[in-house]
Write a protein that holds these residues in place. Structure first.
Motif, PDB file in Angstrom:
ATOM      1  N   GLY A  82       0.815  -1.197   0.000  1.00  0.00           N
ATOM      2  CA  GLY A  82       0.000   0.000   0.000  1.00  0.00           C
ATOM      3  C   GLY A  82       0.851   1.249   0.000  1.00  0.00           C
ATOM      4  N   ASP A  83       0.281   2.327  -0.550  1.00  0.00           N
ATOM      5  CA  ASP A  83       0.971   3.613  -0.572  1.00  0.00           C
ATOM      6  C   ASP A  83       0.479   4.507   0.558  1.00  0.00           C
ATOM      7  OD1 ASP A  83       2.886   5.322  -1.668  1.00  0.00           O
ATOM      8  OD2 ASP A  83       1.338   6.442  -2.771  1.00  0.00           O
ATOM      9  N   LEU A 111       6.529  -1.264   0.979  1.00  0.00           N
ATOM     10  CA  LEU A 111       6.141   0.137   1.064  1.00  0.00           C
ATOM     11  C   LEU A 111       6.321   0.903  -0.238  1.00  0.00           C
ATOM     12  CD1 LEU A 111       7.605   1.048   4.582  1.00  0.00           C
ATOM     13  CD2 LEU A 111       5.390   0.012   4.006  1.00  0.00           C
ATOM     14  N   GLY A 112       6.984   0.306  -1.217  1.00  0.00           N
ATOM     15  CA  GLY A 112       7.157   0.983  -2.493  1.00  0.00           C
ATOM     16  C   GLY A 112       7.997   2.232  -2.378  1.00  0.00           C
ATOM     17  N   THR A 113       7.627   3.246  -3.172  1.00  0.00           N
ATOM     18  CA  THR A 113       8.427   4.475  -3.223  1.00  0.00           C
ATOM     19  C   THR A 113       7.583   5.732  -3.028  1.00  0.00           C
ATOM     20  OG1 THR A 113       8.189   4.574  -5.642  1.00  0.00           O
ATOM     21  CG2 THR A 113      10.116   3.405  -4.778  1.00  0.00           C
ATOM     22  N   GLY A 114       6.350   5.576  -2.581  1.00  0.00           N
ATOM     23  CA  GLY A 114       5.446   6.715  -2.471  1.00  0.00           C
ATOM     24  C   GLY A 114       5.395   7.336  -1.094  1.00  0.00           C
ATOM     25  N   ALA A 115       4.196   7.845  -0.740  1.00  0.00           N
ATOM     26  CA  ALA A 115       4.022   8.622   0.479  1.00  0.00           C
ATOM     27  C   ALA A 115       4.312   7.809   1.738  1.00  0.00           C
ATOM     28  CB  ALA A 115       2.596   9.177   0.527  1.00  0.00           C
ATOM     29  N   LEU A 116       3.873   6.561   1.776  1.00  0.00           N
ATOM     30  CA  LEU A 116       4.095   5.747   2.972  1.00  0.00           C
ATOM     31  C   LEU A 116       5.578   5.465   3.166  1.00  0.00           C
ATOM     32  CD1 LEU A 116       2.993   4.228   5.366  1.00  0.00           C
ATOM     33  CD2 LEU A 116       2.500   2.283   3.864  1.00  0.00           C
ATOM     34  N   ALA A 117       6.276   5.199   2.080  1.00  0.00           N
ATOM     35  CA  ALA A 117       7.722   4.973   2.180  1.00  0.00           C
ATOM     36  C   ALA A 117       8.436   6.211   2.703  1.00  0.00           C
ATOM     37  CB  ALA A 117       8.279   4.575   0.807  1.00  0.00           C
ATOM     38  N   ALA A 121      10.632   6.507   6.146  1.00  0.00           N
ATOM     39  CA  ALA A 121      12.034   6.920   6.123  1.00  0.00           C
ATOM     40  C   ALA A 121      12.321   8.018   7.146  1.00  0.00           C
ATOM     41  CB  ALA A 121      12.421   7.394   4.724  1.00  0.00           C
ATOM     42  N   ARG A 122      11.346   8.885   7.399  1.00  0.00           N
ATOM     43  CA  ARG A 122      11.584  10.010   8.315  1.00  0.00           C
ATOM     44  C   ARG A 122      11.027   9.772   9.714  1.00  0.00           C
ATOM     45  NH1 ARG A 122       7.791  12.514   4.537  1.00  0.00           N
ATOM     46  NH2 ARG A 122       5.695  12.581   5.446  1.00  0.00           N
ATOM     47  N   GLY A 123      10.611   8.536   9.999  1.00  0.00           N
ATOM     48  CA  GLY A 123      10.107   8.228  11.336  1.00  0.00           C
ATOM     49  C   GLY A 123       8.756   8.833  11.612  1.00  0.00           C
ATOM     50  N   GLY A 124       7.876   8.820  10.619  1.00  0.00           N
ATOM     51  CA  GLY A 124       6.591   9.505  10.705  1.00  0.00           C
ATOM     52  C   GLY A 124       5.498   8.756  11.452  1.00  0.00           C
ATOM     53  N   GLU A 125       4.272   9.171  11.182  1.00  0.00           N
ATOM     54  CA  GLU A 125       3.107   8.672  11.911  1.00  0.00           C
ATOM     55  C   GLU A 125       2.833   7.194  11.667  1.00  0.00           C
ATOM     56  OE1 GLU A 125      -0.199  11.138  10.956  1.00  0.00           O
ATOM     57  OE2 GLU A 125       0.702  12.965  11.808  1.00  0.00           O
ATOM     58  N   CYS A 126       3.348   6.648  10.586  1.00  0.00           N
ATOM     59  CA  CYS A 126       3.061   5.244  10.260  1.00  0.00           C
ATOM     60  C   CYS A 126       3.509   4.302  11.370  1.00  0.00           C
ATOM     61  CB  CYS A 126       3.711   4.846   8.933  1.00  0.00           C
ATOM     62  SG  CYS A 126       5.517   4.850   8.925  1.00  0.00           S
TER      63      CYS A 126
END
Length: 309
Positions: A82-83, A111-117, A121-126
Motif C-alpha cells: 500500500g501507498d 512500502l514501495g516508493t510513495g508517500a508511505l515509504a 524513512a523520516r520516522g513519521g506517523e506510520c
C-alpha cells in the motif's frame, strides 16, 4: 545517528532455515488439484510459508489446502502492500480473509516508493499505526522488504533508529546472482546485526540452465551473471545448485532463512534435503561472489528502473 539494537541478534530465530515460497502455486497452467497436493506436501514438512495475494490464484490454492487440515496450517510471512496506511490495512484484511486466518505471524512491509515509504524513512506517523496493528493482534511481527530502488528508504530509517521497535528484520533477494540491497545498506544491516531473510534461493533455476538455455533466464542480466557465476560454482566442489545457493545464503551470519518457491514436490524435497545441515561456503568463494555483487549493485542494480529487474 546510527542506532543499533542489541536484541536484534536473537530476532527471527524461530524461522525454519528453508521457507516455502508459494509464488508458483499461482501458475494456472498447472492443475489446481496438483497445486493443492504440493501445498499439502509443504505443510507436512512443518516449514514456514511465504505468501502474497499478488501470486494469481496461489491464495485460493493455500485456502483449499488449509481448509482440508487446519491443524497443519503453517506460520506465514505475508506481503502487505500500500501507498498509505489505509491501503496497507485493507490489504492486510484481504489477505487474512482470503487465507481464512485471524492473524499472521509476520507481515512483510512492501512500502514501495510513495508517500508511505517517505513517512517510514523520516520516522513519521506510520510507526504508531504499525504499533496499533500489533496491539490488535492482527500481525505479530514485521519485516521490511527491500529492493535496490527502495534501499534508500530503509537506509534513512535505520540511520534514524526509527524501525527499532517495529521491524524485526529485512527481506530481499539474496542468491549468488542477486543481492538486492544497495552496498551502503548491506554494510549497515550487517554492522547493526539486523536479522535478514534471503528471497529467491536459486535465482530462477540451475546456473548452467540459466547460462545456456535460451529463455531460461527471465532477464538478460540474469543470463550474463550466470556466465560469471558458473565457473565459481564449478570450482567450489559443490555438486548441486540448490545446495550451493543455500550454503551461499547461510555464509552470512545475519541470514535467518532462505525463501525458495516451487510447484514441484521433487524440488521441494531438494530444498528440504539440503536445508537439513547447511555448511557455509569457503571464504574465498564468498569473497569472489561478494566482489561481483558489489560491482553489479553500483553498475546495474542501483541504476535500474523500478521493477525492471
Amino acid at each position: 545517528m546510527e542506532a543499533t539494537n542489541p536484541h536484534h541478534s536473537t530476532l527471527l530465530n524461530d524461522l525454519s532455515p528453508y521457507i516455502y515460497g508459494t509464488t508458483r502455486l499461482g501458475h494456472d497452467a498447472i492443475p489446481f488439484a496438483d497445486r493443492v497436493k504440493t501445498a499439502h506436501a509443504a505443510m507436512e514438512t512443518g516449514v514456514w510459508f511465504h505468501a502474497s495475494n499478488q501470486y494469481n490464484s496461489a491464495h485460493s490454492v493455500l485456502r483449499a489446502a488449509f481448509d482440508e487440515d487446519r491443524t497443519k496450517v503453517p506460520k506465514l510471512i505475508v506481503k502487505l502492500q500500500g501507498d498509505s496506511m489505509r491501503e496497507l490495512g485493507d490489504d492486510l484484511h484481504n489477505n487474512l480473509e482470503a487465507l481464512g486466518l485471524e492473524n499472521m505471524e509476520i507481515g512483510q512491509l512492501c512500502l514501495g516508493t510513495g508517500a508511505l515509504a517517505r513517512d517510514f524513512a523520516r520516522g513519521g506517523e506510520c510507526y504508531q499505526e504499525f504499533l496499533k496493528i500489533k496491539a490488535e493482534g492482527l500481525v505479530n511481527r514485521f519485516v521490511l522488504e527491500v529492493f535496490p530502488w527502495t534501499s534508500e528508504t530503509a537506509l534513512q530509517a535505520l540511520k534514524g533508529g526509527y524501525p527499532q521497535d517495529i521491524v524485526d528484520g529485512y527481506i530481499y533477494y539474496l542468491n549468488p546472482l542477486q543481492r538486492f540491497v544497495s552496498n551502503e545498506l548491506w554494510e549497515l544491516l550487517n554492522e547493526q546485526n539486523q536479522p535478514q531473510i534471503a528471497l529467491r534461493t536459486v535465482a530462477g533455476g540451475p546456473v548452467h540452465r540459466l547460462r545456456d538455455v535460451p529463455g531460461a533466464a527471465w532477464k538478460p542480466y540474469i543470463q550474463q551473471r550466470a556466465v560469471e557465476i558458473a565457473p565459481i560454482f564449478e570450482r567450489s566442489g559443490v555438486e548441486n545448485w540448490t545446495d550451493f545457493c543455500l550454503r551461499f545464503a547461510f555464509s552470512f551470519e545475519n541470514i535467518r532463512a532462505s525463501v525458495g518457491a516451487t510447484a514441484s514436490i521433487d524440488n521441494l524435497q531438494d530444498f528440504m534435503y539440503y536445508s537439513k545441515e547447511i555448511v557455509p561456503l569457503p571464504e574465498g568463494i564468498i569473497e569472489e561472489i561478494g566482489a561481483l555483487q558489489q560491482y553489479w549493485s553500483d553498475q546495474t542494480d542501483m541504476k535500474a528502473e523500478l521493477w525492471s529487474m
